[in-house]
Design a protein around this motif. Sequence first.
Motif, PDB file in Angstrom:
ATOM      1  N   GLU A  48       0.878  -1.179   0.000  1.00 56.48           N
ATOM      2  CA  GLU A  48       0.000   0.000   0.000  1.00 56.48           C
ATOM      3  C   GLU A  48       0.912   1.226   0.000  1.00 56.48           C
ATOM      4  O   GLU A  48       1.676   1.420   0.951  1.00 56.48           O
ATOM      5  N   ARG A 154      -9.847   3.790  -0.405  1.00 50.56           N
ATOM      6  CA  ARG A 154      -9.649   2.938  -1.572  1.00 50.56           C
ATOM      7  C   ARG A 154      -8.299   2.260  -1.437  1.00 50.56           C
ATOM      8  O   ARG A 154      -7.323   2.899  -1.064  1.00 50.56           O
ATOM      9  N   PHE A 157      -4.766   3.836  -2.538  1.00 49.89           N
ATOM     10  CA  PHE A 157      -4.767   5.258  -2.177  1.00 49.89           C
ATOM     11  C   PHE A 157      -5.191   5.401  -0.713  1.00 49.89           C
ATOM     12  O   PHE A 157      -5.689   6.447  -0.291  1.00 49.89           O
ATOM     13  N   GLU A 160      -3.596   8.212   1.533  1.00 46.54           N
ATOM     14  CA  GLU A 160      -4.097   9.521   1.076  1.00 46.54           C
ATOM     15  C   GLU A 160      -5.572   9.715   1.486  1.00 46.54           C
ATOM     16  O   GLU A 160      -5.956  10.764   2.004  1.00 46.54           O
ATOM     17  N   ASP A 161      -6.390   8.690   1.253  1.00 46.13           N
ATOM     18  CA  ASP A 161      -7.820   8.796   1.581  1.00 46.13           C
ATOM     19  C   ASP A 161      -8.040   8.999   3.076  1.00 46.13           C
ATOM     20  O   ASP A 161      -8.925   9.744   3.496  1.00 46.13           O
ATOM     21  N   ASN A 322      -2.092   0.241  -8.422  1.00 49.53           N
ATOM     22  CA  ASN A 322      -1.564   0.620  -7.103  1.00 49.53           C
ATOM     23  C   ASN A 322      -1.809  -0.380  -5.990  1.00 49.53           C
ATOM     24  O   ASN A 322      -1.810   0.008  -4.816  1.00 49.53           O
ATOM     25  N   THR A 323      -2.069  -1.623  -6.332  1.00 44.86           N
ATOM     26  CA  THR A 323      -2.297  -2.617  -5.276  1.00 44.86           C
ATOM     27  C   THR A 323      -1.757  -3.974  -5.732  1.00 44.86           C
ATOM     28  O   THR A 323      -1.602  -4.208  -6.941  1.00 44.86           O
TER      29      THR A 323
END
Length: 430
Positions: A48, A154, A157, A160-161, A322-323
């Motif tokens: 992550e 999410r 992200f 950031e979230d 991104n995962t």
Amino acid sequence: MKLTIIGTGYVGLVTGACFAEVGHEVICVDSDASKVKLLQAGGIPIFEPGLEDLVKSNVAAGRLSFTNSTREGVEKSAIVFIAVPTPPLADGAVDLSFIEGVARDIANSMTSYKIVVDKSTVPVKTGDKVAETIKRYCKSGAEFDVISNPEFLREGFAVEDLMHPDRVVIGVRSQRPVQAMREVYEPFNAPIIFTDINSAELIKHAANSFLALKISYINAVSILCEASGANVQEVANGIGMDARIGRRFLDASLGFGGSCFPKDLSAFIKISEQLGYDFGLLKEVQKINAQQMERFLKKISDTLWVLKDKKIGVLGLAFKQNTDDVRMSPAIDLCQRLLKEGATLRVYDPEAMEKAKAVLPTVTYVADMNSVPEGCDAVVIATEWPVFKKLDLERARKVMTHPILFDGRNLFDPKEMESLGFIYKSIGRP
Ligand code: UDX
């Protein structure tokens, strides 16, 4: 503040790290001894972006620690978050056994007033059940409040979230826990809405189902685009500029996946059924999503005809960019379907190859994306990793048996691909 998070999955671990980052003292509890050991040694069980640095720096600063003991977590904190899995049952309903187990563990360990916060995604009215359970099993008779605080992060992200949430939703039954929860979230500078518990629980399922609906809507529009020669990206831009609609989650694709949307949709349909409403609209969302994969596979078989013994390159295995998560990944589904037809696969993903090996044991894993096309009859893009836009197309065309590219994520420009000599098929674009 002193906070305990029970469960160190995506939600629990990222929440714990972010709470520590803003200055709270956080204890993360997990029943999996090997996971706790790994975390204590500075390892991170998931990919992550940004998480590893956050965990390391907060452990070093003494604000973040890990333990196996729920008792320790409950004794040392006034606020205890539940962030354990709520997996689907065979009929689409939610398995709440982990939640119930944690509620009993908390009850057994409580000797003073606690705020018990449910962060896991649960059906409406679960808060009542958690409160009943704690009351029944708490021998000390200590007072408590159960509240609902759904998480909207999410994967890919998540940090950031969590650090910059659009909003924080907190469902409460009384005023007693309100001030403490304000203090927990104050450092994040986000709007906080306080609701009743049932509304907070409903907000989570309603939000995810709406986002899934948005994707199915644009995917249905992509069918019309293909039939009429229109371009779904232009349509999405055109409707998305209406502030009431918004451009996000209007990217046509081979379908949505992951550990949330499919599960939450099924759960919401089931919850509605139990409340006496047939949520047919959401059934249609599921249907469109399944059809989208069928339509994409048909594009491949219409072009390649017989798939048996065809060599196909697949870029992307994760359910999204991104995962490294491959749970309910459309890319994995696609690979399995191609394998079933007898194709041989060369696959690449920037992060998800290790996790994919368990579900795709018979494919060739390629170390870099530019080697994937070698000797292939076609290449398929299955995940929207931005790095795939940098694929060396000149080289790909030369090393492929046939320069055919199926793009399930609309990453390239159809005209450019044609001028480079590719047969290029994407979603909803001429
Ligand atoms: C989702 C919600 O966004 C998040 O708020 C919630 O807490 C958990 O569920 P996540 O499952 O991590 O998050 O992924 P998300 O980014 O929402 O994407 C879900 C799926 O939809 C992916 O397969 C993605 O590729 C697909 N998608 C997304 C599209 O096909 N088109 C889009 O426009 C957006």
